[in-house]
Motif scaffolding. Structure first.
Motif, PDB file in Angstrom:
ATOM      1  N   MET A   1       0.836  -1.196   0.000  1.00 26.22           N
ATOM      2  CA  MET A   1       0.000   0.000   0.000  1.00 26.22           C
ATOM      3  C   MET A   1       0.874   1.251   0.000  1.00 26.22           C
ATOM      4  O   MET A   1       1.769   1.400   0.831  1.00 26.22           O
ATOM      5  N   LEU A   2       0.618   2.149  -0.927  1.00 20.54           N
ATOM      6  CA  LEU A   2       1.306   3.441  -0.988  1.00 20.54           C
ATOM      7  C   LEU A   2       0.265   4.535  -0.820  1.00 20.54           C
ATOM      8  O   LEU A   2      -0.719   4.595  -1.560  1.00 20.54           O
ATOM      9  N   ALA A   3       0.482   5.400   0.162  1.00 17.24           N
ATOM     10  CA  ALA A   3      -0.494   6.457   0.460  1.00 17.24           C
ATOM     11  C   ALA A   3       0.211   7.593   1.190  1.00 17.24           C
ATOM     12  O   ALA A   3       1.400   7.506   1.517  1.00 17.24           O
ATOM     13  N   THR A   4      -0.523   8.663   1.429  1.00 20.19           N
ATOM     14  CA  THR A   4      -0.039   9.736   2.304  1.00 20.19           C
ATOM     15  C   THR A   4      -1.111  10.012   3.346  1.00 20.19           C
ATOM     16  O   THR A   4      -2.306   9.837   3.083  1.00 20.19           O
ATOM     17  N   SER A   5      -0.679  10.438   4.514  1.00 18.13           N
ATOM     18  CA  SER A   5      -1.602  10.748   5.602  1.00 18.13           C
ATOM     19  C   SER A   5      -1.308  12.144   6.148  1.00 18.13           C
ATOM     20  O   SER A   5      -0.234  12.363   6.727  1.00 18.13           O
ATOM     21  N   ALA A   6      -2.232  13.069   5.902  1.00 14.38           N
ATOM     22  CA  ALA A   6      -2.116  14.450   6.400  1.00 14.38           C
ATOM     23  C   ALA A   6      -0.712  15.007   6.182  1.00 14.38           C
ATOM     24  O   ALA A   6      -0.117  15.600   7.076  1.00 14.38           O
ATOM     25  N   LEU A   7      -0.195  14.836   4.983  1.00 16.92           N
ATOM     26  CA  LEU A   7       1.201  15.170   4.680  1.00 16.92           C
ATOM     27  C   LEU A   7       1.368  16.663   4.396  1.00 16.92           C
ATOM     28  O   LEU A   7       0.683  17.229   3.545  1.00 16.92           O
ATOM     29  N   TRP A   8       2.289  17.266   5.139  1.00 20.85           N
ATOM     30  CA  TRP A   8       2.682  18.660   4.914  1.00 20.85           C
ATOM     31  C   TRP A   8       4.156  18.699   4.538  1.00 20.85           C
ATOM     32  O   TRP A   8       4.984  18.015   5.152  1.00 20.85           O
ATOM     33  N   PHE A   9       4.461  19.524   3.530  1.00 22.94           N
ATOM     34  CA  PHE A   9       5.868  19.738   3.192  1.00 22.94           C
ATOM     35  C   PHE A   9       6.086  21.214   2.898  1.00 22.94           C
ATOM     36  O   PHE A   9       5.315  21.830   2.161  1.00 22.94           O
ATOM     37  N   ARG A  10       7.154  21.758   3.479  1.00 23.52           N
ATOM     38  CA  ARG A  10       7.495  23.172   3.293  1.00 23.52           C
ATOM     39  C   ARG A  10       8.909  23.307   2.766  1.00 23.52           C
ATOM     40  O   ARG A  10       9.806  22.552   3.153  1.00 23.52           O
ATOM     41  N   TYR A  11       9.116  24.268   1.882  1.00 24.63           N
ATOM     42  CA  TYR A  11      10.457  24.743   1.543  1.00 24.63           C
ATOM     43  C   TYR A  11      10.674  25.998   2.371  1.00 24.63           C
ATOM     44  O   TYR A  11      10.011  27.014   2.149  1.00 24.63           O
ATOM     45  N   GLN A  12      11.555  25.929   3.367  1.00 23.56           N
ATOM     46  CA  GLN A  12      11.728  27.006   4.348  1.00 23.56           C
ATOM     47  C   GLN A  12      10.373  27.273   5.012  1.00 23.56           C
ATOM     48  O   GLN A  12       9.812  26.381   5.622  1.00 23.56           O
ATOM     49  N   ASP A  13       9.812  28.464   4.869  1.00 24.58           N
ATOM     50  CA  ASP A  13       8.525  28.748   5.517  1.00 24.58           C
ATOM     51  C   ASP A  13       7.350  28.683   4.547  1.00 24.58           C
ATOM     52  O   ASP A  13       6.218  29.011   4.916  1.00 24.58           O
TER      53      ASP A  13
END
Length: 271
Positions: A1-13
């Motif tokens: 299974m490949l998924a994301t869960s509530a994923l956040w990603f930031r570059y700096q701010d």
């Protein structure tokens, strides 16, 4: 299974991905669409472990991804990514050596390497140019070599970033056939593309991204029929969907299906 869960990603701010919860295991082909800057490429790099989210998780086999060297090695044998520019993934001047590169690094037996390379070259229709130097190949041929290099890993998931970009019409048609063959072998394919007609034709499910968030998702027919949301995302409808919504023609999945339907209707009216 490949998924994301509530994923956040930031570059700096600057947040690029905002709480994405996506599942790529339910359907054979999942499409990702959105305007430039919506986060598609950043998402792919998170899915392949090249980037690590600040919040939430990439879920692999039901658990948060293990970012240890061993964990990432295990992931990349099952989740293979082919990025838009094939030159970023081709390291040798001869095709066979390039495709076999990852397998030799893993210590796979040479007889098994030979078998897998043959199978991959056949699947991507590359047998007829396999002995040409890579620098002499067209852009489309290099894309097929890069895909073959991913296929030899026998990964469960293949992530394709703009697979038809830079291809002429015949190359695009050939790429669609290659994707269908990969799926026929029981693999999952995730496609990120600006080619809306491609996504509509080959995908079983679609996520529409806007500014790092999911604007809508569902089957291609349902998603692309939402004219208002497609415009919000900065996209246009696939031409087959536009014929349906604007002119009332039957909603068909492929061009061949559309013309077949038109011929049948014409014959009925003539009789």
């Amino acid at each position: 299974m490949l998924a994301t869960s509530a994923l956040w990603f930031r570059y700096q701010d600057d947040p690029i991905l905002k709480g994405l919860t996506l599942d790529f295991s339910t359907h054979a082909v999942t499409g990702l669409v959105g305007a430039n800057g919506c986060g598609k490429s950043t998402l792919f790099m998170n899915l392949s472990g090249l980037l690590r989210p600040q919040q939430g998780a990439v879920m692999w086999q039901g658990k948060p991804l293990d970012y240890s060297k061993r964990g990432l090695l295990a992931l990349r044998q099952q989740v293979a990514t082919v990025f838009q520019d094939p030159d970023q993934q081709i390291f040798y001047t001869d095709i066979d050596s390039d495709i076999a590169f990852s397998l030799r690094n893993l210590g796979v037996d040479e007889a098994e390497i030979t078998r897998r390379v043959e199978d991959a070259l056949t699947l991507v229709d590359a047998q007829h140019f396999r002995h040409q130097p890579i620098q002499c190949l067209s852009h489309g041929q290099k894309k097929r070599v890069a895909i073959a290099g991913a296929l030899v890993l026998q990964a469960q998931y293949l992530l394709l970033d703009e697979p038809t970009a830079g291809l002429d019409p015949s190359g695009r048609t050939q790429m669609i056939e290659i994707i269908k063959r990969i799926v026929a072998q029981g693999n999952h394919v995730v496609i990120s593309s600006h080619d809306i007609d491609l996504i509509y034709e080959v995908s079983d499910a679609v996520y529409v991204l806007r500014r790092g968030e999911v604007l809508t998702h569902g089957t291609p027919g349902d998603v692309f029929a939402r004219t208002d949301l497609i415009e919000q995302a900065g996209l246009t409808q696939p031409w087959l969907v536009k014929l349906h919504t604007e002119l009332g023609f039957p909603l068909c999945k492929t061009e061949a299906e559309f013309f077949s339907c038109m011929r049948e209707n014409a014959l009925k009216e003539a009789s």
